[in-house]
Design an enzyme around this catalytic site. Structure first.
Site, mmCIF file in Angstrom:
data_model
loop_
_atom_site.group_PDB
_atom_site.id
_atom_site.type_symbol
_atom_site.label_atom_id
_atom_site.label_comp_id
_atom_site.label_asym_id
_atom_site.label_seq_id
_atom_site.Cartn_x
_atom_site.Cartn_y
_atom_site.Cartn_z
ATOM 1 N N HIS A 1 8.305 -5.041 6.790
ATOM 2 C CA HIS A 1 8.688 -4.501 8.095
ATOM 3 C C HIS A 1 9.182 -3.072 7.942
ATOM 4 O O HIS A 1 10.255 -2.828 7.391
ATOM 5 C CB HIS A 1 9.773 -5.364 8.734
ATOM 6 N N ASP B 1 12.708 -1.803 7.346
ATOM 7 C CA ASP B 1 12.758 -1.352 8.733
ATOM 8 C C ASP B 1 12.750 0.164 8.854
ATOM 9 O O ASP B 1 11.810 0.736 9.399
ATOM 10 C CB ASP B 1 13.956 -1.967 9.461
ATOM 11 N N TRP C 1 16.950 5.529 14.210
ATOM 12 C CA TRP C 1 17.806 4.355 14.211
ATOM 13 C C TRP C 1 18.752 4.275 13.016
ATOM 14 O O TRP C 1 19.742 3.578 13.043
ATOM 15 C CB TRP C 1 16.948 3.086 14.248
ATOM 16 N N GLU D 1 15.672 -9.103 18.984
ATOM 17 C CA GLU D 1 16.539 -8.148 18.278
ATOM 18 C C GLU D 1 17.663 -7.740 19.232
ATOM 19 O O GLU D 1 17.682 -6.642 19.783
ATOM 20 C CB GLU D 1 15.745 -6.935 17.800
ATOM 21 N N HIS E 1 8.732 1.271 9.769
ATOM 22 C CA HIS E 1 8.237 2.150 10.837
ATOM 23 C C HIS E 1 7.895 3.501 10.208
ATOM 24 O O HIS E 1 8.713 4.421 10.196
ATOM 25 C CB HIS E 1 9.284 2.301 11.939
ATOM 26 N N GLN F 1 5.923 -0.406 21.669
ATOM 27 C CA GLN F 1 7.370 -0.323 21.475
ATOM 28 C C GLN F 1 8.162 -0.326 22.780
ATOM 29 O O GLN F 1 9.307 -0.782 22.809
ATOM 30 C CB GLN F 1 7.710 0.939 20.668
ATOM 31 N N HIS G 1 8.502 -7.996 16.910
ATOM 32 C CA HIS G 1 9.939 -7.768 16.993
ATOM 33 C C HIS G 1 10.449 -8.816 17.978
ATOM 34 O O HIS G 1 10.085 -8.800 19.155
ATOM 35 C CB HIS G 1 10.226 -6.379 17.556
#
Length: 426
Positions: free
Chosen positions: A56, A308, A314, A212, A58, A151, A209
């Site tokens: 996982h 992630d 983030w 979350e 991005h 997203q 996802h």
């Protein structure tokens, strides 16, 4: 004649042996003391592991921290808003440059398989095109799986559904989604059904996802497990994050976990990010955001640690090292017995390889010749030290080497150098 022999390494199961490689395959795991090779690497006393796997990530956002601004609140929602600002500024070349730099980090760390979500809520599909190019550029040493990720919500964003299909038509590997970000719970459940049906039609894997959030009423994992069984997708589906489960009623979870196990749905918690982003609205006691890892494992559910984010809207930190991820997961999930610590190491290697459906993975005859030599004696010591990667082999080729970095001491009556290795248990 072998092309490469890894001599005298210690495997994660404790065996000390030699590994013989011809072309891009492991062809022998045995005593090769009399065998000849074009190159021999001495791994005596060092841990030889299969490559690390990240299920996982991005990659379209990685290494963008501070552009165009910093996430001041540190929340998931501000990060999503900041990502929307960044999308307006980034170019395809810039995305590729950041992604390739990250892949250099990954290669040096023995991280040789990555599943990256790529945003499809951009009519240009700029990130999709960039990461398809990156996937091709790194294919000789990193297996990069791409997830079509709407997203901003499959239904919340007006063109997300169409763009997700376009991305899959362009060659993206996996169907993604974010049901808890839809405007209503009903639309979230509807998106799970639609995305699973899309995957079933195309024979693809699913990685959503899922839940979350700190909201215990976010229960899209239940719908995901149901649709997985209804559509015959068992073994091809993962729910990422699943943080709402940390707040769910125990009685409900006692129903949910058997459903996930029956559906063979895997779980991908991301400890570094989950404990950073979740619980932001809490005072005390403050929830730490990690899903129920040990309880799922006890039900036979595959649970793999994910990275992630690394330096993006983030998360301001990160190294690309899956041992950092497992180290944090070990602490937050309180997996501190020797058996549990070994399991944490397995969660960033073999378990994640299963979740990604990797073929010919592992330290066995006939497998792809990808492995890592670490300056550690066993998996628990590797978790404790997050040590140097002395050698990384990808598909039969040595792609990274690092000298052993012992510290030099100037202390009366003490050794001239020190190494922090100390294997109290295996």
């Amino acid at each position: 004649m072998f092309d490469l022999i890894i001599k005298g390494g210690t495997l994660p199961d404790g065996r000390s042996t030699d590994i013989g490689i011809k072309a891009d395959k492991i062809t022998a795991i045995e005593d090769l003391s009399t065998a000849e090779a074009r190159e021999t690497i001495d791994a005596s006393g060092d841990l030889v592991s299969p490559p690390f796997v990240d299920p996982h990530f991005h990659m379209d956002a990685t290494l963008s921290y501070g552009t165009p601004r910093i996430n001041a609140s540190g929340t998931l929602l501000e990060g999503i808003g900041l990502w929307g600002e960044l999308k307006e500024l980034m170019t395809q070349d810039e995305v590729k440059a950041r992604a390739l730099e990250y892949c250099d980090w990954a290669a040096s760390l023995g991280l040789l398989a990555i599943r990256s979500h790529v945003d499809t809520c951009d009519d240009r599909l700029l990130g999709v095109e960039a990461l398809l190019d990156v996937r091709d550029a790194v294919k000789d040493y990193i297996d990069l799986q791409l997830v079509a990720f709407p997203q901003d919500g499959l239904y919340r964003d007006p063109t997300a559904h169409e763009n997700t299909i376009r991305a899959l038509d362009m060659g993206v590997d996996v169907v993604g989604g974010i049901p808890h970000f839809e405007r209503t719970m009903a639309n979230g459940a509807r998106s799970v059904t639609a995305l699973c049906e899309l995957a079933a039609e195309r024979g693809l894997m699913v990685d959503l996802h899922c839940d979350e959030t700190d909201d215990p009423h976010s229960r899209h994992i239940e719908t995901l497990a149901y649709e997985t069984q209804r559509l015959g997708l068992q073994g091809r589906v993962a729910g990422s994050h699943l943080t709402s489960m940390h707040s769910m009623d125990n009685y409900y979870v006692s129903k949910l976990l058997p459903l996930m196990a029956e559906a063979e749905v895997a779980a991908i918690p991301n400890p570094l990010i989950n404990i950073t982003l979740q619980g932001r609205h809490d005072t005390y006691p403050k929830r730490r955001g990690l899903t129920r890892v040990k309880e799922m494992q006890a039900m036979g559910i595959d649970v793999g640690w994910g990275q992630d984010c690394v330096m993006d809207p983030w998360y301001s930190m990160g190294t690309g090292d899956m041992l950092d991820v497992a180290f944090m997961g070990l602490h937050v999930a309180q997996m501190t017995s020797p058996e549990e610590m070994h399991r944490c190491f397995d969660m960033v290697t073999n378990v994640n390889a299963r979740i990604l459906g990797l073929q010919d993975y592992g330290l066995k005859v006939g497998a792809t010749a990808s492995l890592v030599v670490l300056d550690a004696g066993n998996p628990i010591e590797a978790l404790r030290l997050r040590p140097d990667r002395l050698c990384v082999v990808a598909k039969g080729r040595v792609i990274s080497r690092q000298s052993r970095n012992d510290a030099r001491l100037s202390l009366p009556g003490r050794p001239e150098s020190v190494r922090r290795r100390h294997s109290a248990h295996s």
